[in-house]
Design a protein around this motif. Structure first.
Motif, PDB file in Angstrom:
ATOM      1  N   LEU A  96       0.849  -1.185   0.000  1.00 28.54           N
ATOM      2  CA  LEU A  96       0.000   0.000   0.000  1.00 28.54           C
ATOM      3  C   LEU A  96       0.888   1.238   0.000  1.00 28.54           C
ATOM      4  N   ILE A  97       0.694   2.119  -0.971  1.00 26.77           N
ATOM      5  CA  ILE A  97       1.476   3.348  -1.085  1.00 26.77           C
ATOM      6  C   ILE A  97       0.497   4.515  -1.176  1.00 26.77           C
ATOM      7  N   GLY A  98       0.783   5.610  -0.450  1.00 30.27           N
ATOM      8  CA  GLY A  98      -0.160   6.723  -0.502  1.00 30.27           C
ATOM      9  C   GLY A  98       0.204   7.859   0.423  1.00 30.27           C
ATOM     10  N   LEU A 210      -4.504   6.938  -1.935  1.00 31.77           N
ATOM     11  CA  LEU A 210      -3.577   5.806  -1.856  1.00 31.77           C
ATOM     12  C   LEU A 210      -3.800   4.881  -3.041  1.00 31.77           C
ATOM     13  N   THR A 211      -2.841   4.000  -3.240  1.00 30.25           N
ATOM     14  CA  THR A 211      -2.993   2.953  -4.239  1.00 30.25           C
ATOM     15  C   THR A 211      -2.543   1.627  -3.641  1.00 30.25           C
ATOM     16  N   LEU A 212      -3.338   0.601  -3.872  1.00 33.45           N
ATOM     17  CA  LEU A 212      -2.990  -0.755  -3.454  1.00 33.45           C
ATOM     18  C   LEU A 212      -2.372  -1.451  -4.662  1.00 33.45           C
ATOM     19  N   LEU A 213      -1.080  -1.741  -4.577  1.00 35.68           N
ATOM     20  CA  LEU A 213      -0.366  -2.400  -5.666  1.00 35.68           C
ATOM     21  C   LEU A 213      -0.466  -3.910  -5.503  1.00 35.68           C
ATOM     22  N   ASN A 214      -0.650  -4.609  -6.615  1.00 37.05           N
ATOM     23  CA  ASN A 214      -0.781  -6.067  -6.605  1.00 37.05           C
ATOM     24  C   ASN A 214       0.227  -6.691  -7.556  1.00 37.05           C
TER      25      ASN A 214
END
Length: 424
Positions: A96-98, A210-214
């Protein structure tokens, strides 16, 4: 309690749906089907799709290099989540990045952001390349915010004038095919005049924090769950609504599958259903067995937007292809109760009911009113002080019983949580 009741309701709906289906499967469509565009226009119009060539090549390069950098630095982790009272490790690895201090909760697991570069914050990264990767993601975030605002403006224009304006009728006929073209919303639509209140609403529903990276490599997975309703094949992520979001906010998803063009082209052939070699996003109307589903192929650099209430009225899943894939899923997370600032504020609120004796320095409570005690205990454990106060002789019996009754409910719920956490 509400969360558990909601989970039971979902499970009953799923069970009923599967019972109605029996051995049958619901129909679904891909772009190869003749009625695909009509179905999209009538039942899935709040899904907006953009092909990769609508995005600046420089941004593609920055973001895709950022994905690889984060993986090289072992930044992706599988999450321990809880589903129907049982713990599972996710097949997809995430980070999670944000915005600094933001959190995101899904499937009873709370993630904390790795902050992207933010003015006013001295953020230290383990590597300059990790800094660059986070910077690339905030660049993508800004780009997707602008695209989402334009898309919502286009939808509002379409909805408000379709009866009066014959040009909109023409636009309606081509609406669903726009995912195959450059840009679903034209410039004249994106620059249309809106009121200040409407613009603020659009901005708030698209200001991703935020952005949830997968990341997942399907060929490294021992087992992938099969899609149960339509027979769409292997699922990387099961059917769901995204959680913990500001109401009616837009979700933006950028997809990057690590496939060569030769592999991609060799698998572009007419099949019954979707091509299993290519990643897809699947959509369906929630708990509906009448409307066919959609399976939309995702290639390198494509992105899509789920506008307005689509995330509430529909469910989506991610269908695995053969190649490894990254995605960046940008969200307006509801952080009203999930930031460090909020937690500090709640602690300050709880401490307002404490007082210190000037001589003995002993702590005691200022008030034993039921509402105050309940509020404090929900924030901070002051059990011993409450018991000390209610045990004093001057306490009226009725007041003592009332305080202990509300107090016991909070302690019981806390003890259940402790058992859950210990078991995990």
């Amino acid at each position: 309690m509400k969360r558990r009741a909601g989970e039971r309701e979902k499970e009953l709906k799923k069970k009923k749906l599967l019972e109605e289906l029996g051995e049958n499967r619901l129909p679904y469509m891909t772009p190869a089907d003749a009625d695909f565009h009509q179905l999209w226009k009538t039942k899935y119009s709040k899904l907006i799709f953009r092909k990769s060539d609508t995005i600046p090549e420089e941004l593609h390069q920055m973001v895709q290099e950022g994905f690889l950098t984060l993986r090289k630095h072992d930044c992706f982790f599988q999450d321990l989540v809880r589903i129907k009272g049982k713990d599972f490790v996710t097949p997809v690895s995430r980070i999670l990045i944000g915005n600094p201090g933001c959190t995101y909760k899904y499937l009873n697991t709370r993630l904390f952001t790795v902050p992207w570069p933010t003015e006013g914050y001295d953020i230290k990264y383990c590597s300059p390349r990790v800094h660059d990767a986070c910077k690339a993601l905030i660049r993508l975030n800004d780009y997707l915010h602008i695209e989402a605002v334009k898309a919502l403006q286009g939808q509002n224009l379409f909805e408000s004038k379709e009866i009066k304006d014959s040009t909109v009728i023409d636009r309606e006929q081509n609406f669903a095919t726009s995912f195959m073209e450059k840009g679903s919303v034209s410039k004249d639509q994106s620059s249309c005049c809106v009121s200040e209140d409407d613009y603020i609403s659009l901005k708030n529903r698209t200001s991703y924090n935020l952005t949830l990276l997968n990341y997942m490599d399907p060929l490294q997975m021992l087992y992938l769950k099969q899609e149960p309703y339509f027979g769409m094949g292997n699922m990387a992520v099961s059917w769901h609504h995204d959680e913990n979001l500001v109401e009616r906010s837009t979700v933006a998803v950028y997809s990057y599958s690590c496939e060569g063009s030769a592999v991609e082209e060799s698998n572009e052939q007419k099949l019954n259903g979707r091509d299993p070699a290519i990643w897809h996003v699947g959509l369906k109307v929630a708990w509906d067995i009448e409307t066919p589903g959609l399976a939309i192929p995702l290639h390198q650099g494509d992105f899509y937007l789920m506008l307005d209430d689509l995330n509430m009225t529909h469910q989506h899943c991610v269908l695995a292809g053969f190649s490894p894939r990254f995605s960046s899923t940008h969200r307006v997370a509801d952080c009203s109760r999930g930031t460090l600032e909020y937690i500090f504020g709640q602690c300050e609120l709880a401490l307002q009911n404490l007082q210190t004796d000037s001589e003995s320095m002993a702590l005691s409570l200022k008030s034993l009113e039921t509402a105050v005690v309940k509020q404090v205990e929900e924030i901070h454990n002051e059990t011993s002080l409450v018991l000390s106060e209610v045990g004093k002789e001057e306490q009226i019996e009725e007041q003592r019983n009332e305080t202990l009754s509300c107090f016991l409910l909070v302690l019981t719920e806390r003890q259940k949580l402790r058992k859950e956490w210990t078991a995990r």
